[in-house]
Scaffold this motif. Sequence first.
Motif, PDB file in Angstrom:
ATOM      1  N   GLY A  53      -9.859 -17.612  -4.921  1.00  0.00           N
ATOM      2  CA  GLY A  53     -10.890 -16.602  -5.164  1.00  0.00           C
ATOM      3  C   GLY A  53     -10.480 -15.259  -4.588  1.00  0.00           C
ATOM      4  O   GLY A  53      -9.933 -15.187  -3.497  1.00  0.00           O
ATOM      5  N   GLY A  54     -10.711 -14.180  -5.302  1.00  0.00           N
ATOM      6  CA  GLY A  54     -10.410 -12.835  -4.810  1.00  0.00           C
ATOM      7  C   GLY A  54      -8.977 -12.380  -5.085  1.00  0.00           C
ATOM      8  O   GLY A  54      -8.675 -11.197  -4.972  1.00  0.00           O
ATOM      9  N   ALA A  55      -8.099 -13.311  -5.443  1.00  0.00           N
ATOM     10  CA  ALA A  55      -6.713 -12.910  -5.736  1.00  0.00           C
ATOM     11  C   ALA A  55      -6.616 -12.448  -7.182  1.00  0.00           C
ATOM     12  O   ALA A  55      -7.327 -12.934  -8.053  1.00  0.00           O
ATOM     13  CB  ALA A  55      -5.765 -14.079  -5.493  1.00  0.00           C
ATOM     14  N   LYS A  56      -5.735 -11.473  -7.418  1.00  0.00           N
ATOM     15  CA  LYS A  56      -5.552 -10.964  -8.779  1.00  0.00           C
ATOM     16  C   LYS A  56      -4.075 -10.848  -9.105  1.00  0.00           C
ATOM     17  O   LYS A  56      -3.259 -10.561  -8.229  1.00  0.00           O
ATOM     18  CB  LYS A  56      -6.169  -9.567  -8.897  1.00  0.00           C
ATOM     19  N   LEU A  57      -3.723 -11.044 -10.357  1.00  0.00           N
ATOM     20  CA  LEU A  57      -2.321 -10.942 -10.755  1.00  0.00           C
ATOM     21  C   LEU A  57      -2.065  -9.665 -11.550  1.00  0.00           C
ATOM     22  O   LEU A  57      -2.882  -9.276 -12.377  1.00  0.00           O
ATOM     23  CB  LEU A  57      -1.935 -12.144 -11.624  1.00  0.00           C
ATOM     24  N   PHE A  58      -0.922  -9.023 -11.284  1.00  0.00           N
ATOM     25  CA  PHE A  58      -0.490  -7.857 -12.048  1.00  0.00           C
ATOM     26  C   PHE A  58       0.940  -8.080 -12.529  1.00  0.00           C
ATOM     27  O   PHE A  58       1.768  -8.591 -11.771  1.00  0.00           O
ATOM     28  CB  PHE A  58      -0.515  -6.590 -11.186  1.00  0.00           C
ATOM     29  N   LEU A  59       1.197  -7.656 -13.726  1.00  0.00           N
ATOM     30  CA  LEU A  59       2.534  -7.755 -14.286  1.00  0.00           C
ATOM     31  C   LEU A  59       3.325  -6.514 -13.894  1.00  0.00           C
ATOM     32  O   LEU A  59       2.783  -5.421 -13.882  1.00  0.00           O
ATOM     33  CB  LEU A  59       2.361  -7.790 -15.801  1.00  0.00           C
ATOM     34  N   PHE A  60       4.599  -6.673 -13.566  1.00  0.00           N
ATOM     35  CA  PHE A  60       5.437  -5.476 -13.378  1.00  0.00           C
ATOM     36  C   PHE A  60       6.856  -5.794 -13.840  1.00  0.00           C
ATOM     37  O   PHE A  60       7.093  -6.846 -14.428  1.00  0.00           O
ATOM     38  CB  PHE A  60       5.382  -4.986 -11.920  1.00  0.00           C
ATOM     39  N   GLY A  61       7.792  -4.886 -13.601  1.00  0.00           N
ATOM     40  CA  GLY A  61       9.173  -5.116 -14.025  1.00  0.00           C
ATOM     41  C   GLY A  61       9.319  -5.053 -15.538  1.00  0.00           C
ATOM     42  O   GLY A  61       8.458  -4.507 -16.233  1.00  0.00           O
ATOM     43  N   SER A  62      10.395  -5.661 -16.029  1.00  0.00           N
ATOM     44  CA  SER A  62      10.784  -5.424 -17.420  1.00  0.00           C
ATOM     45  C   SER A  62       9.763  -5.912 -18.444  1.00  0.00           C
ATOM     46  O   SER A  62       9.757  -5.459 -19.577  1.00  0.00           O
ATOM     47  CB  SER A  62      12.149  -6.042 -17.695  1.00  0.00           C
ATOM     48  N   VAL A  76       5.729 -10.891 -11.429  1.00  0.00           N
ATOM     49  CA  VAL A  76       4.282 -10.822 -11.249  1.00  0.00           C
ATOM     50  C   VAL A  76       3.990 -10.452  -9.799  1.00  0.00           C
ATOM     51  O   VAL A  76       4.693 -10.877  -8.885  1.00  0.00           O
ATOM     52  CB  VAL A  76       3.621 -12.187 -11.601  1.00  0.00           C
ATOM     53  N   CYS A  77       2.964  -9.630  -9.614  1.00  0.00           N
ATOM     54  CA  CYS A  77       2.551  -9.270  -8.264  1.00  0.00           C
ATOM     55  C   CYS A  77       1.160  -9.853  -8.016  1.00  0.00           C
ATOM     56  O   CYS A  77       0.240  -9.671  -8.811  1.00  0.00           O
ATOM     57  CB  CYS A  77       2.518  -7.743  -8.150  1.00  0.00           C
ATOM     58  N   LEU A  78       1.012 -10.575  -6.925  1.00  0.00           N
ATOM     59  CA  LEU A  78      -0.264 -11.155  -6.535  1.00  0.00           C
ATOM     60  C   LEU A  78      -0.919 -10.180  -5.564  1.00  0.00           C
ATOM     61  O   LEU A  78      -0.316  -9.797  -4.556  1.00  0.00           O
ATOM     62  CB  LEU A  78      -0.008 -12.496  -5.847  1.00  0.00           C
ATOM     63  N   SER A  79      -2.136  -9.761  -5.891  1.00  0.00           N
ATOM     64  CA  SER A  79      -2.816  -8.825  -5.015  1.00  0.00           C
ATOM     65  C   SER A  79      -3.955  -9.549  -4.297  1.00  0.00           C
ATOM     66  O   SER A  79      -4.852 -10.083  -4.940  1.00  0.00           O
ATOM     67  CB  SER A  79      -3.320  -7.663  -5.879  1.00  0.00           C
ATOM     68  N   VAL A  80      -3.889  -9.610  -2.958  1.00  0.00           N
ATOM     69  CA  VAL A  80      -4.946 -10.255  -2.172  1.00  0.00           C
ATOM     70  C   VAL A  80      -5.314  -9.383  -0.985  1.00  0.00           C
ATOM     71  O   VAL A  80      -4.462  -8.751  -0.372  1.00  0.00           O
ATOM     72  CB  VAL A  80      -4.531 -11.640  -1.608  1.00  0.00           C
ATOM     73  N   ASP A  81      -6.566  -9.377  -0.672  1.00  0.00           N
ATOM     74  CA  ASP A  81      -7.057  -8.618   0.465  1.00  0.00           C
ATOM     75  C   ASP A  81      -7.158  -9.572   1.644  1.00  0.00           C
ATOM     76  O   ASP A  81      -8.155 -10.270   1.792  1.00  0.00           O
ATOM     77  CB  ASP A  81      -8.442  -8.065   0.086  1.00  0.00           C
ATOM     78  N   ASP A  82      -6.100  -9.663   2.437  1.00  0.00           N
ATOM     79  CA  ASP A  82      -6.094 -10.607   3.555  1.00  0.00           C
ATOM     80  C   ASP A  82      -5.236 -10.015   4.662  1.00  0.00           C
ATOM     81  O   ASP A  82      -4.010 -10.061   4.607  1.00  0.00           O
ATOM     82  CB  ASP A  82      -5.533 -11.954   3.076  1.00  0.00           C
ATOM     83  N   GLU A  83      -5.911  -9.421   5.666  1.00  0.00           N
ATOM     84  CA  GLU A  83      -5.168  -8.749   6.744  1.00  0.00           C
ATOM     85  C   GLU A  83      -4.597  -9.733   7.752  1.00  0.00           C
ATOM     86  O   GLU A  83      -3.760  -9.378   8.569  1.00  0.00           O
ATOM     87  CB  GLU A  83      -6.084  -7.772   7.478  1.00  0.00           C
ATOM     88  N   HIS A  84      -5.108 -10.983   7.706  1.00  0.00           N
ATOM     89  CA  HIS A  84      -4.727 -11.932   8.754  1.00  0.00           C
ATOM     90  C   HIS A  84      -3.459 -12.715   8.438  1.00  0.00           C
ATOM     91  O   HIS A  84      -2.865 -13.309   9.321  1.00  0.00           O
ATOM     92  CB  HIS A  84      -5.891 -12.879   9.047  1.00  0.00           C
ATOM     93  N   SER A  85      -3.066 -12.741   7.178  1.00  0.00           N
ATOM     94  CA  SER A  85      -1.877 -13.520   6.820  1.00  0.00           C
ATOM     95  C   SER A  85      -0.704 -12.607   6.510  1.00  0.00           C
ATOM     96  O   SER A  85      -0.880 -11.512   5.978  1.00  0.00           O
ATOM     97  CB  SER A  85      -2.148 -14.376   5.588  1.00  0.00           C
ATOM     98  N   SER A  86       0.492 -13.077   6.857  1.00  0.00           N
ATOM     99  CA  SER A  86       1.698 -12.319   6.509  1.00  0.00           C
ATOM    100  C   SER A  86       2.022 -12.562   5.041  1.00  0.00           C
ATOM    101  O   SER A  86       1.519 -13.505   4.427  1.00  0.00           O
ATOM    102  CB  SER A  86       2.864 -12.792   7.368  1.00  0.00           C
ATOM    103  N   LYS A  87       2.899 -11.708   4.505  1.00  0.00           N
ATOM    104  CA  LYS A  87       3.316 -11.892   3.110  1.00  0.00           C
ATOM    105  C   LYS A  87       3.965 -13.256   2.929  1.00  0.00           C
ATOM    106  O   LYS A  87       3.764 -13.916   1.906  1.00  0.00           O
ATOM    107  CB  LYS A  87       4.279 -10.791   2.694  1.00  0.00           C
TER     108      LYS A  87
END
Length: 335
Positions: A53-62, A76-87
Amino acid sequence: TILMKGDVKRQEFEALNPLLLSVYKKLIPPPEEVLKQRKFLTHLDRLVSRDWGGAKLFLFGSCANDFGVCNSDIDVCLSVDDEHSSKAELVMKMAGILRSDNMQNIQALTHARVPIVKFTDPDTGINCDICVNNMLAVVNSKLLHDYSQVDPRLRQLAFLVKHWAKQRQVNETYRGTLSSYAYVLMCIHFLQQRRPAILPCLQSMQPTYEVTVGKIKCAYFDKVNTLRNFGCSNKETVGELLTHFFDYWASCHDYTRSVISVRTGGYLSKDEKDWTRRIGNERHLICIEDPFEITHDLGRVVDRNSIRVLRDEFKRAAKILHQDSNPATALFEPF
Ligand code: ATP
Ligand code: MG
């Protein structure tokens, strides 16, 4: 009739151009591949919205920037709002979701400079890389895509340059040569420099698109459908352009002093960028300014050895395009 020097040149390109255009056409992904990609992305989107929940996918690159040849990997780039976890932790979590969905060859590269998870979709055979919260890549993919809409010669030129770079093995950043992204920026810059210009400088026009990513403000004119006639007073064909592109990098570019800059539509000096010294592993032997992350030189991966390899390949390509009787074959001959 007396042939002038310019006419001889034109004739040389007249034979070359259809050959190169046929190479270009073979590189375009066929409709069934585009459909397959779409099917895969729909599936991935459903999976993420169900399990995270709350995660979103974005396409990038070729796949998003209009410079994808057939059988490209999907970025694909996963966008999540989570300050407590590292990448790295977020990448691990994504890997777990992919595992539960029976994706294949899952590899979480958590220690890479940009942590990613790589995998293969067994249904379509598509290879995909997912990174986390890398929205700058999404925005620079949009910039490339918008440039590609201004003049069709950009996509033709960039496909041929990318194909050449892959065939000649000079598209390998881990071995000190340049990324596809860097090559496309070189093509955009080159077309901005033609006289008459074939591409404008979108970042120096009145912005119609503005986003802030972290501390970086990205703004440019993106109403590109109003610019469709921009380059039409320049009649150069992709055959001429590819030849001049290699001529430029073989013998005209000032490697000692110059920085190419799509952002300003021109050249900057290494002095003003403070790119004159080697710092750690970062040398500045060929300087390509990132359009948004302007402290970032895309040429910084190039070292003493690979700059020689690159320049020799530029010279080889230029020579073939001027002299060879069958340039389209020799140019793309595997290294
Ligand atoms: P290919 O068809 O070879 O996969 P590509 O268009 O996906 O080409 P890559 O060089 O793989 O190009 O890069 C994918 C995307 O990642 C680029 O479009 C860009 O958004 C981003 N990117 C790659 N390298 C860099 C970099 N050094 N700095 C910033 N963004 C980058
Ligand atoms: Mg890619």
